[in-house]
Design a protein around this motif. Structure first.
Motif, PDB file in Angstrom:
ATOM      1  N   MET A 188       7.345  20.858 -29.988  1.00  0.00           N
ATOM      2  CA  MET A 188       5.949  21.078 -29.646  1.00  0.00           C
ATOM      3  C   MET A 188       5.177  21.429 -30.903  1.00  0.00           C
ATOM      4  N   PRO A 189       4.059  20.765 -31.164  1.00  0.00           N
ATOM      5  CA  PRO A 189       3.270  21.076 -32.364  1.00  0.00           C
ATOM      6  C   PRO A 189       2.808  22.531 -32.354  1.00  0.00           C
ATOM      7  N   SER A 190       3.121  23.236 -33.427  1.00  0.00           N
ATOM      8  CA  SER A 190       2.776  24.655 -33.480  1.00  0.00           C
ATOM      9  C   SER A 190       1.270  24.884 -33.502  1.00  0.00           C
ATOM     10  N   ALA A 191       0.497  23.870 -33.904  1.00  0.00           N
ATOM     11  CA  ALA A 191      -0.959  24.023 -33.976  1.00  0.00           C
ATOM     12  C   ALA A 191      -1.575  24.278 -32.607  1.00  0.00           C
ATOM     13  N   ILE A 192      -0.869  23.866 -31.537  1.00  0.00           N
ATOM     14  CA  ILE A 192      -1.386  24.115 -30.182  1.00  0.00           C
ATOM     15  C   ILE A 192      -1.635  25.609 -29.984  1.00  0.00           C
ATOM     16  N   LEU A 193      -0.748  26.428 -30.543  1.00  0.00           N
ATOM     17  CA  LEU A 193      -0.828  27.868 -30.338  1.00  0.00           C
ATOM     18  C   LEU A 193      -1.979  28.501 -31.101  1.00  0.00           C
ATOM     19  N   SER A 194      -2.604  27.731 -31.964  1.00  0.00           N
ATOM     20  CA  SER A 194      -3.732  28.257 -32.743  1.00  0.00           C
ATOM     21  C   SER A 194      -5.074  27.985 -32.079  1.00  0.00           C
ATOM     22  N   LEU A 195      -5.074  27.280 -30.954  1.00  0.00           N
ATOM     23  CA  LEU A 195      -6.325  27.013 -30.254  1.00  0.00           C
ATOM     24  C   LEU A 195      -6.923  28.345 -29.800  1.00  0.00           C
ATOM     25  N   PRO A 196      -8.119  28.685 -30.250  1.00  0.00           N
ATOM     26  CA  PRO A 196      -8.629  30.053 -30.064  1.00  0.00           C
ATOM     27  C   PRO A 196      -8.930  30.421 -28.614  1.00  0.00           C
ATOM     28  N   HIS A 197      -9.188  29.428 -27.762  1.00  0.00           N
ATOM     29  CA  HIS A 197      -9.561  29.732 -26.378  1.00  0.00           C
ATOM     30  C   HIS A 197      -8.453  29.344 -25.392  1.00  0.00           C
ATOM     31  N   LEU A 198      -7.262  29.083 -25.892  1.00  0.00           N
ATOM     32  CA  LEU A 198      -6.159  28.691 -25.030  1.00  0.00           C
ATOM     33  C   LEU A 198      -5.756  29.853 -24.120  1.00  0.00           C
ATOM     34  N   ARG A 199      -5.777  29.613 -22.819  1.00  0.00           N
ATOM     35  CA  ARG A 199      -5.404  30.649 -21.860  1.00  0.00           C
ATOM     36  C   ARG A 199      -4.269  30.206 -20.934  1.00  0.00           C
ATOM     37  N   ASN A 200      -4.206  28.910 -20.630  1.00  0.00           N
ATOM     38  CA  ASN A 200      -3.191  28.396 -19.724  1.00  0.00           C
ATOM     39  C   ASN A 200      -2.365  27.323 -20.420  1.00  0.00           C
ATOM     40  N   LEU A 201      -1.048  27.533 -20.477  1.00  0.00           N
ATOM     41  CA  LEU A 201      -0.157  26.605 -21.163  1.00  0.00           C
ATOM     42  C   LEU A 201       0.936  26.175 -20.187  1.00  0.00           C
ATOM     43  N   GLU A 202       0.954  24.887 -19.861  1.00  0.00           N
ATOM     44  CA  GLU A 202       1.933  24.325 -18.937  1.00  0.00           C
ATOM     45  C   GLU A 202       2.697  23.210 -19.648  1.00  0.00           C
ATOM     46  N   LEU A 203       4.020  23.359 -19.690  1.00  0.00           N
ATOM     47  CA  LEU A 203       4.845  22.442 -20.469  1.00  0.00           C
ATOM     48  C   LEU A 203       6.024  21.889 -19.671  1.00  0.00           C
ATOM     49  N   TYR A 204       5.952  21.977 -18.354  1.00  0.00           N
ATOM     50  CA  TYR A 204       7.081  21.487 -17.571  1.00  0.00           C
ATOM     51  C   TYR A 204       7.030  19.965 -17.426  1.00  0.00           C
ATOM     52  N   GLY A 205       8.184  19.393 -17.079  1.00  0.00           N
ATOM     53  CA  GLY A 205       8.254  17.958 -16.851  1.00  0.00           C
ATOM     54  C   GLY A 205       8.240  17.124 -18.113  1.00  0.00           C
ATOM     55  N   ASN A 206       8.753  17.660 -19.220  1.00  0.00           N
ATOM     56  CA  ASN A 206       8.840  16.922 -20.482  1.00  0.00           C
ATOM     57  C   ASN A 206      10.272  17.004 -21.016  1.00  0.00           C
ATOM     58  N   PRO A 207      11.206  16.274 -20.410  1.00  0.00           N
ATOM     59  CA  PRO A 207      12.599  16.344 -20.860  1.00  0.00           C
ATOM     60  C   PRO A 207      12.723  16.002 -22.342  1.00  0.00           C
ATOM     61  N   GLY A 208      13.470  16.825 -23.061  1.00  0.00           N
ATOM     62  CA  GLY A 208      13.682  16.587 -24.488  1.00  0.00           C
ATOM     63  C   GLY A 208      12.752  17.369 -25.384  1.00  0.00           C
TER      64      GLY A 208
END
Length: 286
Positions: free
Chosen positions: A1-21
């Motif tokens: 997973m790209p670490s830059a996603i975690l730098s999004l300043p307004h990120l509140r909901n993170l859903e990562l299911y259903g991505n095998p591998g």
């Protein structure tokens, strides 16, 4: 997973299911996205342990980490997540006992920890979780008595699943304020004693009941008519005897009935075949 996603300043909901591998670093999420209010990760490689720092995610209201490769104990710091309403950590290899700090999670409405390796007694602090509506602890290695006096104070509890553990003791004569129960499963344990089905009289909302495979003796009084409609009733291996239960003639919505491995006798009356809602009927070994 790209670490830059975690730098999004307004990120509140993170859903990562259903991505095998997809590989996800849970510790990195905790460190860099502590502002999340909802985190859902299922069926992914997230590392072996839940980091103790997860307690720093004090804004979380939903945490779902089910069906992953997580193992080990639940960290004490989880009790710091006082805003958490839903905790879903089933289908893992979580072991040990529930940390006492979880008694501080007063906002919890859903606690789903089924299919793990949890052991020890079911703690009394469960009774502190007064907002709890769903408690799923089936398929673990919990033992000892069920703390009914504590559970009986959770008036909003609608789903109680404790099946397939090593729990013992008796079912109570009174279940306290558990009148909101829709689902009760204590099957496949070591519960003992005599239980009158009419003790469920105040459970006017109950639809699913499983008492199978304990050391219980379940008795049904003649002419008892419940004030509720079962959809599923499992009473296999409950040392039942006497005639076929007549109260079932009032259960017009029942879909699943298991009365196998008892000592019931007499006639199966014609009204049974008029209950057209059945999809499962097991009367074997009587």
């Amino acid at each position: 997973m790209p670490s830059a996603i975690l730098s999004l300043p307004h990120l509140r909901n993170l859903e990562l299911y259903g991505n095998p591998g997809l590989k996800v670093n849970l510790s990195s999420i905790v460190q860099h996205a502590s502002q999340l209010s909802s985190l859902s990760i299922a069926n992914l490689d997230v590392g072996r342990m839940i980091p103790n720092s997860i307690g720093n995610m004090s804004s979380l209201t939903t945490l779902a980490l089910y069906d992953n490769n997580i193992q080990g104990r639940l960290p004490d710091s989880m009790g710091n997540m006082s805003l958490l309403t839903s905790l879903h950590l089933s289908y893992k290899n979580i072991e040990g006992s529930l940390p006492d700090s979880m008694g501080n999670m007063f906002s919890l409405t859903t606690l789903h920890l089924s299919s793990n390796n949890l052991e020890g007694n079911l703690p009394d602090f469960i009774g502190n979780l007064s907002q709890l509506e769903y408690l799923g602890l089936s398929r673990n290695s919990l033992r000892g008595n069920i703390p009914w006096s504590s559970l009986g104070g959770i008036s909003k509890l609608s789903h109680l699943s404790l099946g397939s553990n090593q729990l013992n003791g008796r079912l109570p004569s009174s279940f306290g304020n558990l009148s909101s129960l829709v689902w009760l499963d204590v099957s496949n344990n070591s519960l003992s004693g005599t239980f009158l089905l009419s003790q469920l009289e105040n459970f006017t909302k109950i639809r699913y009941l499983s008492l199978s495979d304990n050391f219980l003796r379940v008795k049904i009084e003649d002419f008892w008519i419940p004030r509720f409609q079962f959809q599923a009733l499992y009473l296999s291996s409950c040392n039942m005897d006497g005639d076929f239960p007549s109260f079932l003639s009032t259960q017009y919505n029942i879909e699943q009935l298991d009365l196998s491995n008892n000592s019931l006798g007499g006639n199966v009356l014609d009204w049974l075949w008029g209950l057209t809602s059945f999809n499962t009927l097991n009367l074997s070994c009587n």
